[in-house]
Design a protein around this motif. Structure first.
Motif, PDB file in Angstrom:
ATOM      1  N   VAL A 158       0.568  -0.777   0.281  1.00  0.00           N
ATOM      2  CA  VAL A 158      -0.460  -0.532  -0.177  1.00  0.00           C
ATOM      3  C   VAL A 158       0.802   1.292  -0.139  1.00  0.00           C
ATOM      4  CG1 VAL A 158      -1.754   1.255   1.110  1.00  0.00           C
ATOM      5  CG2 VAL A 158      -1.858  -1.297   1.441  1.00  0.00           C
ATOM      6  N   GLN A 159       0.759   2.337  -0.984  1.00  0.00           N
ATOM      7  CA  GLN A 159       0.970   3.722  -1.030  1.00  0.00           C
ATOM      8  C   GLN A 159       0.638   4.560  -0.365  1.00  0.00           C
ATOM      9  OE1 GLN A 159       2.646   3.630  -5.084  1.00  0.00           O
ATOM     10  NE2 GLN A 159       3.147   1.327  -4.227  1.00  0.00           N
ATOM     11  N   GLN A 160       1.256   6.281  -0.704  1.00  0.00           N
ATOM     12  CA  GLN A 160       0.331   7.101   0.100  1.00  0.00           C
ATOM     13  C   GLN A 160      -0.463   7.448  -0.752  1.00  0.00           C
ATOM     14  OE1 GLN A 160       0.496   8.826   3.018  1.00  0.00           O
ATOM     15  NE2 GLN A 160       2.411   7.240   4.085  1.00  0.00           N
ATOM     16  N   THR A 161      -0.376   6.993  -2.236  1.00  0.00           N
ATOM     17  CA  THR A 161      -1.790   7.842  -3.418  1.00  0.00           C
ATOM     18  C   THR A 161      -1.605   6.026  -3.791  1.00  0.00           C
ATOM     19  OG1 THR A 161       0.390   8.203  -4.725  1.00  0.00           O
ATOM     20  CG2 THR A 161      -0.242  10.243  -3.209  1.00  0.00           C
ATOM     21  N   GLY A 162      -2.874   6.473  -4.785  1.00  0.00           N
ATOM     22  CA  GLY A 162      -3.746   5.782  -4.863  1.00  0.00           C
ATOM     23  C   GLY A 162      -4.706   4.572  -4.912  1.00  0.00           C
ATOM     24  N   GLY A 163      -4.723   3.296  -5.225  1.00  0.00           N
ATOM     25  CA  GLY A 163      -5.880   2.979  -4.776  1.00  0.00           C
ATOM     26  C   GLY A 163      -5.898   1.326  -5.213  1.00  0.00           C
ATOM     27  N   LEU A 164      -6.592   0.432  -4.014  1.00  0.00           N
ATOM     28  CA  LEU A 164      -6.500  -0.936  -4.663  1.00  0.00           C
ATOM     29  C   LEU A 164      -8.017  -0.991  -6.160  1.00  0.00           C
ATOM     30  CD1 LEU A 164      -5.585  -3.503  -3.770  1.00  0.00           C
ATOM     31  CD2 LEU A 164      -7.552  -3.675  -2.450  1.00  0.00           C
ATOM     32  N   LEU A 165      -6.931  -1.860  -7.633  1.00  0.00           N
ATOM     33  CA  LEU A 165      -7.852  -2.120  -7.950  1.00  0.00           C
ATOM     34  C   LEU A 165      -8.371  -3.790  -8.211  1.00  0.00           C
ATOM     35  CD1 LEU A 165      -8.872  -1.453 -10.840  1.00  0.00           C
ATOM     36  CD2 LEU A 165      -6.546  -2.490 -11.733  1.00  0.00           C
ATOM     37  N   THR A 185     -10.049 -18.299  -6.391  1.00  0.00           N
ATOM     38  CA  THR A 185      -9.005 -17.446  -5.786  1.00  0.00           C
ATOM     39  C   THR A 185      -8.246 -16.978  -7.560  1.00  0.00           C
ATOM     40  OG1 THR A 185      -6.750 -18.935  -5.955  1.00  0.00           O
ATOM     41  CG2 THR A 185      -7.529 -17.900  -3.754  1.00  0.00           C
ATOM     42  N   ALA A 186      -8.858 -17.875  -8.509  1.00  0.00           N
ATOM     43  CA  ALA A 186      -8.161 -17.452  -9.931  1.00  0.00           C
ATOM     44  C   ALA A 186      -9.264 -16.671 -10.346  1.00  0.00           C
ATOM     45  CB  ALA A 186      -8.741 -18.905 -10.386  1.00  0.00           C
ATOM     46  N   LEU A 187     -10.428 -16.085  -9.270  1.00  0.00           N
ATOM     47  CA  LEU A 187     -11.580 -15.556  -9.920  1.00  0.00           C
ATOM     48  C   LEU A 187     -11.411 -14.064 -10.153  1.00  0.00           C
ATOM     49  CD1 LEU A 187     -14.613 -14.706 -11.277  1.00  0.00           C
ATOM     50  CD2 LEU A 187     -15.532 -14.907  -8.453  1.00  0.00           C
ATOM     51  N   TYR A 188     -10.561 -13.646  -9.141  1.00  0.00           N
ATOM     52  CA  TYR A 188     -10.022 -12.423  -8.416  1.00  0.00           C
ATOM     53  C   TYR A 188      -8.733 -11.402  -8.552  1.00  0.00           C
ATOM     54  CZ  TYR A 188     -14.205 -13.368  -6.216  1.00  0.00           C
ATOM     55  OH  TYR A 188     -15.485 -13.778  -5.309  1.00  0.00           O
ATOM     56  N   ALA A 189      -7.823 -10.987  -9.031  1.00  0.00           N
ATOM     57  CA  ALA A 189      -7.309 -10.047  -8.877  1.00  0.00           C
ATOM     58  C   ALA A 189      -6.663  -8.966  -8.252  1.00  0.00           C
ATOM     59  CB  ALA A 189      -6.447 -10.021 -10.246  1.00  0.00           C
ATOM     60  N   PHE A 190      -6.004  -8.639  -7.177  1.00  0.00           N
ATOM     61  CA  PHE A 190      -5.738  -7.392  -6.861  1.00  0.00           C
ATOM     62  C   PHE A 190      -4.752  -7.177  -7.443  1.00  0.00           C
ATOM     63  CE2 PHE A 190      -7.794 -10.020  -3.643  1.00  0.00           C
ATOM     64  CZ  PHE A 190      -9.548  -9.131  -3.737  1.00  0.00           C
ATOM     65  N   SER A 191      -4.288  -5.612  -7.543  1.00  0.00           N
ATOM     66  CA  SER A 191      -3.249  -5.041  -7.760  1.00  0.00           C
ATOM     67  C   SER A 191      -2.872  -3.517  -7.487  1.00  0.00           C
ATOM     68  CB  SER A 191      -2.505  -4.730  -8.939  1.00  0.00           C
ATOM     69  OG  SER A 191      -3.903  -4.283  -9.538  1.00  0.00           O
ATOM     70  N   TRP A 192      -2.292  -2.312  -6.996  1.00  0.00           N
ATOM     71  CA  TRP A 192      -2.635  -1.269  -6.690  1.00  0.00           C
ATOM     72  C   TRP A 192      -1.672  -0.099  -7.829  1.00  0.00           C
ATOM     73  CZ3 TRP A 192      -3.701   0.713  -1.533  1.00  0.00           C
ATOM     74  CH2 TRP A 192      -3.947   1.616  -1.955  1.00  0.00           C
ATOM     75  N   ALA A 193      -3.159   0.664  -7.521  1.00  0.00           N
ATOM     76  CA  ALA A 193      -2.881   1.200  -9.504  1.00  0.00           C
ATOM     77  C   ALA A 193      -2.303   2.678  -8.526  1.00  0.00           C
ATOM     78  CB  ALA A 193      -4.335   1.220 -10.041  1.00  0.00           C
ATOM     79  N   THR A 194      -1.418   3.402  -9.455  1.00  0.00           N
ATOM     80  CA  THR A 194      -0.667   4.453  -8.510  1.00  0.00           C
ATOM     81  C   THR A 194      -1.672   5.470  -8.882  1.00  0.00           C
ATOM     82  OG1 THR A 194       0.342   5.007 -10.455  1.00  0.00           O
ATOM     83  CG2 THR A 194       1.144   4.047  -8.508  1.00  0.00           C
ATOM     84  N   ASN A 195      -2.932   5.250 -10.382  1.00  0.00           N
ATOM     85  CA  ASN A 195      -3.480   6.773 -11.109  1.00  0.00           C
ATOM     86  C   ASN A 195      -5.002   6.540 -10.682  1.00  0.00           C
ATOM     87  OD1 ASN A 195      -4.336   4.286 -12.139  1.00  0.00           O
ATOM     88  ND2 ASN A 195      -5.214   5.155 -14.099  1.00  0.00           N
ATOM     89  N   LEU A 196      -5.691   5.720  -9.561  1.00  0.00           N
ATOM     90  CA  LEU A 196      -6.232   6.136  -8.394  1.00  0.00           C
ATOM     91  C   LEU A 196      -6.337   6.632  -7.660  1.00  0.00           C
ATOM     92  CD1 LEU A 196      -7.194   1.867  -8.908  1.00  0.00           C
ATOM     93  CD2 LEU A 196      -8.706   4.089 -10.180  1.00  0.00           C
TER      94      LEU A 196
END
Length: 74
Positions: free
Chosen positions: A5-12, A63-74
């Motif tokens: 998790v970072q200061q900016t962005g959001g969970l995608l 778990t194959a159904l979901y993919a999580f990533s952090w997107a800095t542009n959110l």
């Protein structure tokens, strides 16, 4: 999966809806009270809890159904 998790962005969250219905035979769904409706049952002890319902709920927990990533542009 590790995620930082970072200061900016959001969970995608990405979901592949095709995987929800893997091995789900819609022809085995029981008819609802209104003859033109069909429904999945989420009660394993029910007689209406057939193959389509069991596989749909198993697919939801996959778990194959979901993919999580952090997107800095959110």
């Amino acid at each position: 999966m590790n995620l930082t998790v970072q200061q900016t962005g959001g969970l995608l969250l990405r979901i592949d809806p095709c995987l929800l219905f893997t091995n789900v035979d819609f022809s085995q769904l029981p008819q609802g009270a209104m003859r033109s409706t069909y429904a999945f049952n989420d009660d394993p002890s029910s007689t209406d809890y057939t193959q389509p319902s069991a596989n749909l709920y198993a697919n939801l927990r996959s778990t194959a159904l979901y993919a999580f990533s952090w997107a800095t542009n959110l």
